[in-house]
Design an enzyme around this catalytic site. Structure first.
Site, PDB file in Angstrom:
ATOM      1  N   TYR A 134      64.679 -63.125 -53.838  1.00 43.30           N
ATOM      2  CA  TYR A 134      63.632 -63.676 -52.971  1.00 43.30           C
ATOM      3  C   TYR A 134      62.329 -63.710 -53.755  1.00 43.30           C
ATOM      4  O   TYR A 134      61.524 -62.777 -53.754  1.00 43.30           O
ATOM      5  CB  TYR A 134      63.527 -62.882 -51.670  1.00 43.30           C
ATOM      6  CG  TYR A 134      64.517 -63.394 -50.635  1.00 43.30           C
ATOM      7  CD1 TYR A 134      65.345 -64.473 -50.928  1.00 43.30           C
ATOM      8  CD2 TYR A 134      64.632 -62.832 -49.380  1.00 43.30           C
ATOM      9  CE1 TYR A 134      66.260 -64.965 -50.012  1.00 43.30           C
ATOM     10  CE2 TYR A 134      65.543 -63.312 -48.443  1.00 43.30           C
ATOM     11  CZ  TYR A 134      66.355 -64.390 -48.777  1.00 43.30           C
ATOM     12  OH  TYR A 134      67.246 -64.880 -47.872  1.00 43.30           O
ATOM     13  N   LYS A 187      77.302 -60.212 -57.714  1.00 42.94           N
ATOM     14  CA  LYS A 187      77.933 -61.415 -58.262  1.00 42.94           C
ATOM     15  C   LYS A 187      77.936 -61.249 -59.776  1.00 42.94           C
ATOM     16  O   LYS A 187      77.431 -62.091 -60.535  1.00 42.94           O
ATOM     17  CB  LYS A 187      77.140 -62.666 -57.806  1.00 42.94           C
ATOM     18  CG  LYS A 187      77.781 -63.992 -58.158  1.00 42.94           C
ATOM     19  CD  LYS A 187      79.055 -64.294 -57.408  1.00 42.94           C
ATOM     20  CE  LYS A 187      79.691 -65.569 -57.911  1.00 42.94           C
ATOM     21  NZ  LYS A 187      81.075 -65.750 -57.435  1.00 42.94           N
ATOM     22  N   ASP A 220      80.681 -63.872 -52.607  1.00 42.52           N
ATOM     23  CA  ASP A 220      81.466 -64.944 -51.981  1.00 42.52           C
ATOM     24  C   ASP A 220      82.759 -64.384 -51.381  1.00 42.52           C
ATOM     25  O   ASP A 220      83.128 -64.689 -50.247  1.00 42.52           O
ATOM     26  CB  ASP A 220      81.736 -66.096 -52.959  1.00 42.52           C
ATOM     27  CG  ASP A 220      82.120 -65.639 -54.358  1.00 42.52           C
ATOM     28  OD1 ASP A 220      82.096 -64.420 -54.617  1.00 42.52           O
ATOM     29  OD2 ASP A 220      82.453 -66.502 -55.191  1.00 42.52           O
ATOM     30  N   ASP A 244      70.535 -60.459 -46.803  1.00 40.48           N
ATOM     31  CA  ASP A 244      69.983 -61.252 -45.696  1.00 40.48           C
ATOM     32  C   ASP A 244      71.082 -62.129 -45.101  1.00 40.48           C
ATOM     33  O   ASP A 244      71.299 -62.173 -43.880  1.00 40.48           O
ATOM     34  CB  ASP A 244      68.834 -62.118 -46.242  1.00 40.48           C
ATOM     35  CG  ASP A 244      68.006 -62.730 -45.125  1.00 40.48           C
ATOM     36  OD1 ASP A 244      68.119 -62.280 -43.972  1.00 40.48           O
ATOM     37  OD2 ASP A 244      67.245 -63.670 -45.413  1.00 40.48           O
ATOM     38  N   ASP A 248      73.361 -61.580 -41.360  1.00 45.13           N
ATOM     39  CA  ASP A 248      73.411 -62.565 -40.269  1.00 45.13           C
ATOM     40  C   ASP A 248      74.871 -62.818 -39.893  1.00 45.13           C
ATOM     41  O   ASP A 248      75.226 -62.883 -38.716  1.00 45.13           O
ATOM     42  CB  ASP A 248      72.775 -63.893 -40.691  1.00 45.13           C
ATOM     43  CG  ASP A 248      71.342 -64.018 -40.188  1.00 45.13           C
ATOM     44  OD1 ASP A 248      70.724 -62.967 -39.950  1.00 45.13           O
ATOM     45  OD2 ASP A 248      70.851 -65.156 -40.042  1.00 45.13           O
TER      46      ASP A 248
END
Ligand code: ATP
Length: 364
Positions: A134, A187, A220, A244, A248
């Site tokens: 971010y 990742k 992923d 984040d 969700d």
């Protein structure tokens, strides 16, 4: 004489002025039932603060927050702000950065009555909150996202050993207090240096927690595991952006975004904040689900209990959790959970559950 907690109240935008007062009303009832004193301190933030103070996060708000034990933050609708505020770091990012609220703790737990698509999940995502990908908040000054020439945009991802280690310790401590299982999400096959460092540091911290079982997944693959078998996970630690998005997803599959709470904590203060946004599409209609904000308030009480060794405020947290669960279980819920209660009807039902329960306790 018990501690009096001074807690800030920042309504925010959209459904904020509906769900934050609901959460405060319920927290007040639970605090009373547990014998805890809370002084609530309302502070300007968001669109209303732009009107009155010319900025979404006034200096006075920051100064007062620094003196408080914690605060309830409503969601913000920063995309609707006029420039230059729209392009600036949004209010919650500003507060997370300013107060170094490095651990964003986001549980996803299905409760009876909610329509969870993932069975009986009970997991917590610990999201690093101050750096990662971010780029609008991962620098000391300026931003890590820029456009050197028209048609070219660059964003910087930053992972540091220090920030990873402090959030990993929060996650391992939490895993130790729960089912003793921790999953590192990264990742490292593609972002080898950055998220590779995140994984390495978490694995190093694991050496201090031999009682915690550790595994790790690429982000992923993790989305697939979460949808298929969320019940198998306990605590998940990951960097800012992955956390984040994953939280969700976890919130939605365990019931509704409207039920997903969170706190953002530093070593000495914490901010209760629902995981969802300001839901402008349903604002002002008294139909928003206040559960995420209410349970975020309970998480703040629980955090205060651990921080101050105060069993009364920890009990207030449990009173809120139990009253919300009992209310939803009894068939009262907002429409996102398949019910028909308004925000205010749901709030009143939770207060009634708290009051009835404390009257019953008094009689016993
Ligand atoms: P942000 O980027 O600020 O997090 P967002 O774009 O992810 O926001 P939300 O504001 O969270 O979006 O809304 C996503 C959807 O979920 C909308 O349809 C909204 O009405 C719904 N929603 C969000 N929160 C609630 C809630 N508390 N009660 C009911 N519906 C909600």
């Amino acid at each position: 004489m018990s501690t009096t907690y001074r807690l800030g109240v920042l309504d925010g935008d959209g459904i904020g002025p509906e769900i934050v007062p609901s959460a405060v009303e319920i927290a007040t009832a639970a605090a009373q039932a547990a014998g805890v004193r809370v002084d609530w301190v309302p502070l300007p933030l968001g669109a209303a603060a732009i009107e009155t103070h010319g900025t979404p996060v006034p200096d006075g708000t920051r100064q007062t927050l620094a003196e408080l034990d914690g605060w309830f933050l409503g969601p913000h609708d920063s995309v609707s702000y006029p420039e230059p505020h729209k392009s600036a770091l949004n209010p919650s990012g500003t507060l997370r950065k300013h107060f170094q609220l490095f651990a964003n703790i986001r549980p996803a737990k299905s409760f009876p009555g909610a329509q969870a698509v993932c069975g009986n999940a009970d997991l917590v995502i610990v999201r690093e909150n101050t750096e990662g990908f971010y780029a609008d908040r991962n620098t000391y000054a300026g931003t890590g996202e820029f456009s050197p020439v028209e048609g070219v945009a660059i964003a910087m991802g930053i992972i540091t050993r220090a920030a990873t280690e402090r959030v990993a310790r929060v996650a391992f401590d939490l895993a130790r207090s729960r089912r003793g299982k921790l999953t590192i999400v990264h990742k490292a096959n593609v972002l080898k240096l950055t998220t590779g460092l995140f994984r390495t540091v978490c694995q190093e911290v694991a050496q201090d927690y031999p009682d915690v079982t550790v595994d790790d997944f690429h982000i992923d693959a993790m989305t697939v595991h979460l949808v298929r078998r969320a019940q198998d996970f306990d605590v998940i630690v990951t960097e800012n952006m992955f956390g984040d998005i994953l939280s969700d997803l976890a919130g939605e599959i365990s019931g509704s975004l409207g039920t997903a709470p969170s706190i953002n904590a530093s070593a000495d203060t914490a901010m209760a904040q629902a995981s969802h946004g300001s839901a402008p599409d349903i604002a002002g209609q008294d139909i928003a689900n206040p559960v995420a904000m209410i349970l975020s308030g309970a998480m703040l009480f629980e955090w205060l209990g651990a921080q101050h060794g105060d069993t009364a405020v920890a009990r207030a947290a449990k009173i809120i959790d139990a009253a919300v669960a009992a209310t939803v279980e009894s068939g009262v819920s907002t429409r996102d959970l398949g019910g028909s209660a308004s925000t205010s009807e749901f709030t009143a039902a939770v207060i009634k559950a708290i009051t009835a329960d404390s009257a019953g306790t008094d009689r016993n």
